[in-house]
Design a protein around this motif. Structure first.
Motif, short mmCIF file in Angstrom:
data_model
loop_
_atom_site.label_atom_id
_atom_site.label_comp_id
_atom_site.label_asym_id
_atom_site.label_seq_id
_atom_site.Cartn_x
_atom_site.Cartn_y
_atom_site.Cartn_z
N ARG A 1 39.56 32.91 -5.04
CA ARG A 1 40.47 31.76 -4.94
C ARG A 1 41.70 31.99 -5.81
NH1 ARG A 1 41.37 29.92 -1.48
NH2 ARG A 1 41.98 27.82 -2.18
N ALA A 2 41.51 32.61 -6.98
CA ALA A 2 42.66 32.92 -7.83
C ALA A 2 43.58 33.91 -7.14
CB ALA A 2 42.17 33.48 -9.17
N GLN A 3 43.01 34.91 -6.48
CA GLN A 3 43.83 35.89 -5.78
C GLN A 3 44.62 35.24 -4.64
OE1 GLN A 3 40.56 38.52 -4.84
NE2 GLN A 3 41.28 40.07 -6.30
N ASN B 1 43.96 40.36 -3.03
CA ASN B 1 43.42 41.71 -3.18
C ASN B 1 43.97 42.43 -4.41
OD1 ASN B 1 41.89 41.51 -0.77
ND2 ASN B 1 43.69 42.07 0.43
N GLU B 2 44.42 41.66 -5.40
CA GLU B 2 44.91 42.25 -6.64
C GLU B 2 44.21 41.63 -7.84
OE1 GLU B 2 49.50 43.54 -5.52
OE2 GLU B 2 49.14 41.68 -6.64
N ILE B 3 44.20 42.37 -8.94
CA ILE B 3 43.68 41.91 -10.23
C ILE B 3 44.70 42.33 -11.29
CG2 ILE B 3 41.23 41.96 -9.62
CD1 ILE B 3 41.07 44.75 -10.81
N ASN B 4 44.53 41.86 -12.52
CA ASN B 4 45.41 42.35 -13.58
C ASN B 4 44.65 42.78 -14.84
OD1 ASN B 4 44.72 39.91 -14.78
ND2 ASN B 4 46.73 38.97 -14.45
N THR B 5 43.33 42.70 -14.80
CA THR B 5 42.51 43.16 -15.92
C THR B 5 41.18 43.69 -15.38
OG1 THR B 5 43.42 41.40 -17.32
CG2 THR B 5 41.49 42.54 -18.15
#
Length: 497
Positions: free
Chosen positions: A243-245, A259-263
């Motif tokens: 949901r955050a993505q 489909n992305e993350i940052n950590t």
């Protein structure tokens, strides 16, 4: 059997001397245990800080620097009535679009740049990695624009949001939380608008399970409330990663972070493999920033860091010096006792005792005294640790933030000229003079944390005390035995006469 009988009789005959030597050894051993206990307490306090920053089980975190904002043209025109005209409104420009009314609610990434969601899976396949999980550290910025130009513009608000990979509950910031109400995430929550909130945030906003909060203009139902150990501003709201993505926006590009993350949170196969894990990740992702708990520990300042250095350096050398002094005194006293027992040993030699038997007898007495000193030393060590726990003040640690920060936006009010918007407009915004509004996300700056000092006696410390006691007895007995072995029957008989 005769050996033990003779040893016990000699120790009883020289009780005062044996106790005096044992106390000398005990003071040195007790100090070593106290220093080790204090050092262990400081290390435990630092471990609590690091665990609170990154979560239980996280050995390494992987991030990357954010991309610079692109200079995209403004897609919206603010203040149709013209600059300084009667229809002037406060103006906010985000991601190339300007707003003069309504509510602007954006979920953005802060200090970390985007990584592909597949990165976590790639890291998990490395040789020395046990597990890896991705996450999104975000800030939800909310700005409510007034309906009329005469209304006062309210300051923007923001909350820190953590997109949690619910398939890896033991990694990431939420892994360190304790549930106080409701429940945590389940596998069925992956695509639902549900949230877990921090207890402090819930109390400040009078929220409970079943309440709703707004994130990126979407209503989320609170299913659980958690508490975190005292740490560097834990996230206020946790939502499922998917949901955050779907809702997050990269401020550098204005595009969705689907489909992305940052950590990436990483657990090494063992503590000894953390260095190897760092090297493997750096080879896989040359541009990434790979941070281990030891790296963060080196950035911790304050009384906790000072106490760690004091216990590790000054305390260690003080304990070593005291031990050397204790062993030296015990050796000298044992040699003096042997000198006073020359007639006795001479008589035994005259009766047929070999030098080796006499030496073994002296060594046995010294080891017995050393063990007695070790027992007393352990007691003194426990007492020293108890005193430290009683009188030691709380330690303070200033730590770097572990979560993301808010997006900077440009707010323009009636009566002047606005400025460029990071990640948004490429030029001035007509209609007012604006100032930058930064989200209050926890990633900006450092935080000072009070850490309780709790010294403790470990099994390793007790084992070391036993080894030191035996070593002290052997050293003292060796010198005494050497002195006894040099005696000759004729010399002893002459002294007896």
């Amino acid at each position: 059997m005769f050996f033990l009988t003779y040893l016990g009789r000699e120790l009883r005959r020289r009780m005062r001397q044996a106790i005096f030597i044992a106390l000398g050894l005990a003071i040195g051993i007790g100090l070593v245990i106290t220093v080790m206990g204090a050092s262990a307490g400081v290390k435990t306090a630092q471990a609590k800080v690091l665990r609170a920053l990154y979560g239980i089980g996280t050995d390494v975190t992987v991030t990357t620097k954010p991309k610079p904002p692109s200079n995209r043209p403004t897609t919206g025109q603010a203040n149709a009535g013209g600059p300084n005209g009667p229809g002037s409104h406060a103006t906010v420009c985000l991601n190339g679009k300007c707003y003069t009314s309504g509510t602007i609610d954006t979920l953005v990434s802060g200090d970390q740049g985007p990584l592909s969601a597949a990165t976590a899976a790639e890291i998990a396949q490395l040789e020395h990695v046990q597990a890896a999980a991705g996450g999104l550290l975000l800030t939800d910025n909310r700005i409510v624009l007034p309906k009329t130009s005469s209304s006062q513009l309210q300051p923007p608000t923001s909350i820190s949001v953590d997109g949690t990979d619910i398939s890896h509950p033991k990694l990431g910031p939420l892994s360190n939380a304790s549930l106080t109400k409701g429940r945590t995430f389940t596998s069925e929550d992956a695509n639902k608008n549900v949230a877990v909130v921090d207890a402090n945030y819930a109390a400040a906003h009078k929220l409970t399970t079943g309440s709703t909060i707004t994130v990126a203009s979407q209503k989320f139902t609170i299913v659980g409330i958690v508490t975190q150990p005292q740490a560097s501003s834990p996230p206020e709201v946790y939502i499922p990663l998917s949901r955050a993505q779907a809702l997050a926006v990269d401020p550098a590009t204005g595009k969705s972070m689907k489909n992305e993350i940052n950590t990436v949170y990483v657990t090494a196969a063992s503590a000894a493999d953390i260095g190897a894990v760092q090297r493997e990740i750096q080879h896989l992702l040359p541009q990434a920033t790979v941070t281990s708990s030891s790296d963060v520990a080196s950035e911790i300042t304050g009384s906790a860091a000072s106490a760690a250095r004091l216990a590790g350096a000054l305390g260690k050398w003080l304990a070593v010096l005291v031990l050397i002094a204790a062993f030296a005194v015990a050796s000298l006293l044992t040699m003096a006792a042997v000198a006073r027992r020359v007639p006795e040993f001479g008589t035994l030699k005259a009766l047929g005792w070999r030098s080796g038997r006499i030496v073994s007898q002296v060594l046995g007495e010294s080891v017995a005294i050393g063990i007695l000193g070790g027992v007393i030393g352990v007691g003194l060590g426990f007492a020293g640790v108890a005193i430290i726990d009683t009188i030691a003040p709380k330690l303070f640690a200033t730590v770097p933030s572990a979560t993301g920060s808010g997006l900077q936006t440009q707010v323009a009010g009636p009566g002047g000229t606005g400025g460029p918007v990071p990640g948004g407009t490429g030029g001035p915004v007509p209609g007012g003079t604006g100032g930058p509004v930064s989200g209050s996300g926890p990633g900006a700056g450092h935080a000072t944390i009070a850490v309780p000092m709790s010294a403790s006696v470990t099994v390793a410390a007790i084992a070391l005390a036993v080894l030191l006691a035996v070593a002290g007895g052997l050293i003292a007995g060796s010198f005494g035995g050497w002195r006894a072995a040099r005696l000759r029957p004729a010399e002893a008989l002459t002294r007896v006469a």
